[in-house]
Design a protein around this motif. Structure first.
Motif, PDB file in Angstrom:
ATOM      1  N   ALA A  90       0.829  -1.213   0.000  1.00  0.00           N
ATOM      2  CA  ALA A  90       0.000   0.000   0.000  1.00  0.00           C
ATOM      3  C   ALA A  90       0.859   1.258   0.000  1.00  0.00           C
ATOM      4  O   ALA A  90       0.520   2.260  -0.652  1.00  0.00           O
ATOM      5  CB  ALA A  90      -0.919  -0.005   1.220  1.00  0.00           C
ATOM      6  N   LEU A  91       2.006   1.218   0.709  1.00  0.00           N
ATOM      7  CA  LEU A  91       2.881   2.378   0.763  1.00  0.00           C
ATOM      8  C   LEU A  91       3.556   2.624  -0.583  1.00  0.00           C
ATOM      9  O   LEU A  91       3.680   3.775  -1.036  1.00  0.00           O
ATOM     10  CB  LEU A  91       3.946   2.179   1.845  1.00  0.00           C
ATOM     11  N   LEU A  92       3.976   1.542  -1.236  1.00  0.00           N
ATOM     12  CA  LEU A  92       4.616   1.690  -2.543  1.00  0.00           C
ATOM     13  C   LEU A  92       3.612   2.124  -3.609  1.00  0.00           C
ATOM     14  O   LEU A  92       3.973   2.772  -4.586  1.00  0.00           O
ATOM     15  CB  LEU A  92       5.295   0.384  -2.953  1.00  0.00           C
ATOM     16  N   ALA A  93       2.342   1.766  -3.428  1.00  0.00           N
ATOM     17  CA  ALA A  93       1.311   2.226  -4.367  1.00  0.00           C
ATOM     18  C   ALA A  93       1.176   3.745  -4.297  1.00  0.00           C
ATOM     19  O   ALA A  93       1.001   4.411  -5.332  1.00  0.00           O
ATOM     20  CB  ALA A  93      -0.023   1.556  -4.052  1.00  0.00           C
ATOM     21  N   ILE A  94       1.267   4.308  -3.101  1.00  0.00           N
ATOM     22  CA  ILE A  94       1.233   5.774  -2.951  1.00  0.00           C
ATOM     23  C   ILE A  94       2.412   6.397  -3.684  1.00  0.00           C
ATOM     24  O   ILE A  94       2.266   7.383  -4.420  1.00  0.00           O
ATOM     25  CB  ILE A  94       1.271   6.148  -1.452  1.00  0.00           C
ATOM     26  N   PHE A  95       3.600   5.813  -3.481  1.00  0.00           N
ATOM     27  CA  PHE A  95       4.802   6.338  -4.135  1.00  0.00           C
ATOM     28  C   PHE A  95       4.698   6.229  -5.652  1.00  0.00           C
ATOM     29  O   PHE A  95       5.047   7.173  -6.384  1.00  0.00           O
ATOM     30  CB  PHE A  95       6.022   5.578  -3.638  1.00  0.00           C
ATOM     31  N   ALA A  96       4.217   5.094  -6.151  1.00  0.00           N
ATOM     32  CA  ALA A  96       4.134   4.880  -7.597  1.00  0.00           C
ATOM     33  C   ALA A  96       3.168   5.851  -8.258  1.00  0.00           C
ATOM     34  O   ALA A  96       3.389   6.292  -9.392  1.00  0.00           O
ATOM     35  CB  ALA A  96       3.722   3.437  -7.884  1.00  0.00           C
ATOM     36  N   ARG A  97       2.086   6.185  -7.572  1.00  0.00           N
ATOM     37  CA  ARG A  97       1.141   7.159  -8.140  1.00  0.00           C
ATOM     38  C   ARG A  97       1.769   8.549  -8.217  1.00  0.00           C
ATOM     39  O   ARG A  97       1.518   9.297  -9.165  1.00  0.00           O
ATOM     40  CB  ARG A  97      -0.136   7.193  -7.304  1.00  0.00           C
ATOM     41  N   GLN A  98       2.605   8.879  -7.246  1.00  0.00           N
ATOM     42  CA  GLN A  98       3.211  10.203  -7.218  1.00  0.00           C
ATOM     43  C   GLN A  98       4.418  10.303  -8.144  1.00  0.00           C
ATOM     44  O   GLN A  98       4.668  11.363  -8.733  1.00  0.00           O
ATOM     45  CB  GLN A  98       3.637  10.551  -5.785  1.00  0.00           C
ATOM     46  N   TYR A  99       5.155   9.183  -8.281  1.00  0.00           N
ATOM     47  CA  TYR A  99       6.368   9.192  -9.102  1.00  0.00           C
ATOM     48  C   TYR A  99       6.317   8.015 -10.086  1.00  0.00           C
ATOM     49  O   TYR A  99       7.035   7.023  -9.940  1.00  0.00           O
ATOM     50  CB  TYR A  99       7.611   9.081  -8.213  1.00  0.00           C
ATOM     51  N   PRO A 100       5.490   8.114 -11.111  1.00  0.00           N
ATOM     52  CA  PRO A 100       5.272   6.963 -12.008  1.00  0.00           C
ATOM     53  C   PRO A 100       6.486   6.592 -12.858  1.00  0.00           C
ATOM     54  O   PRO A 100       6.525   5.472 -13.384  1.00  0.00           O
ATOM     55  CB  PRO A 100       4.111   7.438 -12.895  1.00  0.00           C
ATOM     56  N   LEU A 101       7.473   7.465 -12.984  1.00  0.00           N
ATOM     57  CA  LEU A 101       8.638   7.166 -13.820  1.00  0.00           C
ATOM     58  C   LEU A 101       9.779   6.531 -13.041  1.00  0.00           C
ATOM     59  O   LEU A 101      10.785   6.127 -13.630  1.00  0.00           O
ATOM     60  CB  LEU A 101       9.143   8.439 -14.505  1.00  0.00           C
ATOM     61  N   VAL A 102       9.652   6.427 -11.735  1.00  0.00           N
ATOM     62  CA  VAL A 102      10.698   5.802 -10.919  1.00  0.00           C
ATOM     63  C   VAL A 102      10.516   4.283 -10.942  1.00  0.00           C
ATOM     64  O   VAL A 102       9.412   3.777 -10.738  1.00  0.00           O
ATOM     65  CB  VAL A 102      10.656   6.314  -9.473  1.00  0.00           C
ATOM     66  N   GLN A 103      11.602   3.571 -11.200  1.00  0.00           N
ATOM     67  CA  GLN A 103      11.573   2.110 -11.199  1.00  0.00           C
ATOM     68  C   GLN A 103      11.897   1.601  -9.791  1.00  0.00           C
ATOM     69  O   GLN A 103      12.880   2.019  -9.181  1.00  0.00           O
ATOM     70  CB  GLN A 103      12.599   1.553 -12.187  1.00  0.00           C
ATOM     71  N   LEU A 104      11.073   0.692  -9.291  1.00  0.00           N
ATOM     72  CA  LEU A 104      11.258   0.128  -7.958  1.00  0.00           C
ATOM     73  C   LEU A 104      11.598  -1.354  -8.056  1.00  0.00           C
ATOM     74  O   LEU A 104      10.970  -2.097  -8.809  1.00  0.00           O
ATOM     75  CB  LEU A 104       9.994   0.298  -7.109  1.00  0.00           C
ATOM     76  N   GLU A 105      12.586  -1.782  -7.279  1.00  0.00           N
ATOM     77  CA  GLU A 105      12.902  -3.205  -7.159  1.00  0.00           C
ATOM     78  C   GLU A 105      12.831  -3.572  -5.681  1.00  0.00           C
ATOM     79  O   GLU A 105      13.597  -3.053  -4.863  1.00  0.00           O
ATOM     80  CB  GLU A 105      14.291  -3.516  -7.701  1.00  0.00           C
TER      81      GLU A 105
END
Length: 301
Positions: free
Chosen positions: A113-128
């Motif tokens: 849920a926390l990473l979903a917040i981040f992904a919505r705010q920064y959609p171009l950042v790649q997360l591993e």
């Protein structure tokens, strides 16, 4: 003017060998042969005047100098990668790549849920996201950040507290129905308990309880013990195999569905801290700093 960094291809070879665990595995990925990679590593060792890889017929590992060099080299390549992302990225939008390691409990139950917040705010950042109960070596293994639970004895890490998670005792309704009295610490001592074995020691993790106004660290007499994946204690408790202790967020869905109930509220458990950490010498990218800010803000609201 001579080229100062014409050995960078050899450095990339070393990083690939370490990442994939052997010359043979790295050779498959790089579409070459182990002997070519071995020569590249040998050239790099000759340039540095020290051994980086310790090779035997059965295994391969980093020397202490190799571990330090790999950590610094990964950080340097990460900076180059961030620079390229910054140039190629859309104007005003954060780009880059962040590698994060987290324990299984947090990685499955809290981080999505926390990473979903981040992904919505920064959609171009790649997360591993790496999910493991092993404390990774951030520098040597190339991680930007890690989530750690409990006290942080390693003072060499910079830490930002995310939350003090409430810890509870729980069991299945079927277990509670046949358990007998469940009101005191003495009652708990007569029950079947499901324990977790600490990955670092292999020993049973103590239950931190408040008994008669004092805090105690109690080693439960475990009828069952789980190692590696702490979520296993929840699965076993759901099947009526005993009482377990874990952060409340781990059992929220089980309680909502009726598979588990909280027990013995008269014995409060000590809260468990969770923190995000990074190496102090690491020059964090804007993307990694933004992730820290998001995690801290989201867990405190």
């Amino acid at each position: 003017m001579p080229r100062k960094f014409d050995h960078l291809s050899d450095v990339e070879v070393l990083l690939n060998v370490v990442e994939h665990g052997s010359l043979t595995a790295a050779a498959v990925v790089l579409a070459t042969t182990p002997s070519v990679l071995s020569r590249a590593v040998a050239r790099l060792e000759a340039r540095l005047g020290t051994q980086l890889l310790r090779r035997t017929t059965r295994s391969m590992g980093l020397t202490e100098a190799g571990r330090q060099y790999v950590g610094e080299a990964r950080a340097a390549f990460a900076l180059l990668d961030e620079a390229e992302h910054a140039i190629r990225g859309s104007a005003g939008q954060l780009t880059g790549r962040v590698r994060l390691s987290a324990p299984t409990s947090y990685g499955h139950q809290r981080l999505p849920a926390l990473l979903a917040i981040f992904a919505r705010q920064y959609p171009l950042v790649q997360l591993e996201l790496n999910i493991t109960n092993r404390n990774v070596d951030l520098a040597a293994e190339g991680f930007d950040l890690a989530i750690r639970s409990g006290p942080l004895p390693d003072s060499s890490m910079v830490a930002h507290r995310l939350e003090d998670a409430r810890v509870v005792l729980s069991a299945s309704p079927a277990y509670v129905a046949q358990a007998g009295p469940l009101a005191t610490f003495e009652d708990l001592q007569r029950q079947r308990c499901i324990a977790f074995l600490r990955p670092s020691t292999g020993r049973v993790s103590p239950w931190h309880l408040q008994v008669d106004g004092r805090e105690i660290d109690w080693i439960p007499p475990s009828a069952l013990a789980v190692s590696d994946d702490v979520m296993g204690v929840v699965s076993l408790a759901e099947q009526g195999l005993g009482i377990t202790m874990c952060p409340q967020f781990m059992i929220e869905r089980s309680v909502e569905s009726g598979r588990l109930v909280e027990v013995l509220p008269q014995l409060p458990c000590r809260n468990r801290p969770f923190s995000v950490v990074f190496a102090p010498h690491r020059n964090l990218s804007p993307a990694a700093r933004a992730l820290i800010d998001t995690l801290v803000t989201a867990t405190r609201t």
